[in-house]
Scaffold this motif. Sequence first.
Motif: not given
Length: 251
Positions: A160-161, A183-188
């Motif tokens: 879910d990347c 920028k984000g957590d990698g999933k968003t």
Amino acid sequence: EPCPPESEGGFCVDYDPDHEDFQKWKCGCRNGYIATGNNTHGATGCKPEFTDSPTVAPTQPCDNNDCCSDQTCENNADGTSYTCNCNGFSPSNVTGCCPEKSANDNSTTPSPPCDGLCDPDNQICGANNICICKDGYYSPSGAGGRCKQEKYCENPVRNDCDRNAICTEETEGYSCECKDGYKGDGKTCRDIDECEEESLNDCTSDKVCINKSGGYECRERTRPPTKQPTDAPKIDPVPATPVPETPVPET
């Protein structure tokens, strides 16, 4: 015959018919009958469960079973049979009952039979005593087969990347990290507007910062066209020189 006769709804199960001196038997009552008494071998007598009705009401298979005292009776899905379970222990081949624990064994939960048979690196003992894959592994051949490490990053459906993130395979699972410019957590992952802060771009003062997805661009500023000053002297146009007419000769 130590058990109630079949004509009265009884039955007898001999777990060791080859050894007459040490017979192990258990008595019970068929469906529609109930025991009138019990001893160490089970029912001592049987009677109809419903004497006032000509039709005997159906009962659950486990209501009258021949399971050992240390077994648990479970009704099967067919509604007519049952299974005697030993709660993790394997039934004895001789008596069909559960093996006795040793005097020093105080455990309440026996080890599943498949313990020691599963690959400790990627399998655990699951339901129905079948080795199943740990998280992060899968079996191409199904339950009980050899387990391989999941390749989450090779197939976008299995992770879910965000599409603007980098997927990295880990020992157990995977991780997602936003690409440069996001920028984000990698999933968003959201685009970073480098033009909002001068510290995020290196455009000089004579150029314009244009934000783009995942980066930016420095463009030359558009110069306005040069206009003639309004106080400049007006120049009169040069008059045209008249051309003399040529006389036409008479004929």
